[in-house]
Motif scaffolding. Structure first.
Motif, mmCIF file in Angstrom:
data_model
loop_
_atom_site.group_PDB
_atom_site.id
_atom_site.type_symbol
_atom_site.label_atom_id
_atom_site.label_comp_id
_atom_site.label_asym_id
_atom_site.label_seq_id
_atom_site.Cartn_x
_atom_site.Cartn_y
_atom_site.Cartn_z
ATOM 1 N N ASN A 125 0.830 -1.205 0.000
ATOM 2 C CA ASN A 125 0.000 0.000 0.000
ATOM 3 C C ASN A 125 0.863 1.253 0.000
ATOM 4 O O ASN A 125 2.056 1.201 0.264
ATOM 5 N N ALA A 126 0.226 2.370 -0.268
ATOM 6 C CA ALA A 126 0.931 3.645 -0.244
ATOM 7 C C ALA A 126 1.208 4.073 1.194
ATOM 8 O O ALA A 126 0.418 3.828 2.102
ATOM 9 N N HIS A 135 5.507 10.845 -0.338
ATOM 10 C CA HIS A 135 4.782 9.583 -0.328
ATOM 11 C C HIS A 135 5.437 8.599 -1.275
ATOM 12 O O HIS A 135 6.197 8.965 -2.187
ATOM 13 N N ILE A 136 5.138 7.327 -1.043
ATOM 14 C CA ILE A 136 5.681 6.239 -1.838
ATOM 15 C C ILE A 136 4.542 5.286 -2.138
ATOM 16 O O ILE A 136 3.703 4.998 -1.278
ATOM 17 N N SER A 137 4.493 4.803 -3.379
ATOM 18 C CA SER A 137 3.375 3.967 -3.801
ATOM 19 C C SER A 137 3.533 2.544 -3.299
ATOM 20 O O SER A 137 4.594 2.131 -2.819
ATOM 21 N N ALA A 162 6.529 0.261 -3.810
ATOM 22 C CA ALA A 162 7.622 1.242 -3.763
ATOM 23 C C ALA A 162 8.130 1.623 -5.145
ATOM 24 O O ALA A 162 9.300 1.940 -5.333
ATOM 25 N N ARG A 163 7.230 1.644 -6.116
ATOM 26 C CA ARG A 163 7.667 1.949 -7.482
ATOM 27 C C ARG A 163 7.812 3.425 -7.749
ATOM 28 O O ARG A 163 8.635 3.843 -8.556
ATOM 29 N N ILE A 214 12.453 9.121 0.607
ATOM 30 C CA ILE A 214 11.543 8.164 1.221
ATOM 31 C C ILE A 214 11.833 6.782 0.638
ATOM 32 O O ILE A 214 12.095 6.647 -0.561
ATOM 33 N N SER A 215 11.802 5.773 1.501
ATOM 34 C CA SER A 215 12.075 4.417 1.033
ATOM 35 C C SER A 215 11.407 3.407 1.958
ATOM 36 O O SER A 215 10.916 3.766 3.026
#
Length: 123
Positions: free
Chosen positions: A31-32, A49-51, A54-55, A69-70
């Motif tokens: 999840n995001a 934010h990260i999708s 993590a793409r 962010i990671s």
């Protein structure tokens, strides 16, 4: 679902900090996830934010090029690496999770929140 934010502290301008957000009973890679911050007397502000998977990542203009962010899926933990910190970065930082694949910049779109960790940058 529990999100536990940690890693805040006091640092001089130009320094670095890494914030961690550990998740329980929730698989963050699916999840995001996002980071927000709130300075004294101000509203909650989007940071990054990260999708899901993590793409993709997205940053506020104010932190672009300085923050990263990671996610470590093995540790089920999200990170915010903050470099070249400025006094304007002083705030309580919150991690958040959204029950959707893509993140957004709106705090109202997030379903779960961590308790916040204080970051103070001295000049």
């Amino acid at each position: 679902v529990q999100l536990q934010a940690s890693g805040g502290g006091l640092v001089q301008a130009g320094g670095s900090l890494r914030l961690d957000c550990a998740a329980s009973r929730y698989t963050i890679i699916n999840n995001a996830m996002g980071w927000f911050r709130q300075a004294p007397g101000k509203g909650r502000e989007f940071v990054a934010h990260i999708s899901g998977t993590a793409r993709t990542t997205y940053y506020a203009n104010s932190v672009k090029g300085r923050f990263t962010i990671s996610i470590d899926s093995a540790k089920n933990t999200m990170y915010l690496q903050m470099n070249s910190l400025e006094p304007e970065d002083t705030a309580v930082y919150y991690c958040a999770a959204r029950s959707a694949f893509f993140g957004t910049t709106s705090s109202s779109d997030y379903d779960y929140w961590g308790q916040g960790t204080q970051v103070t940058v001295s000049s």
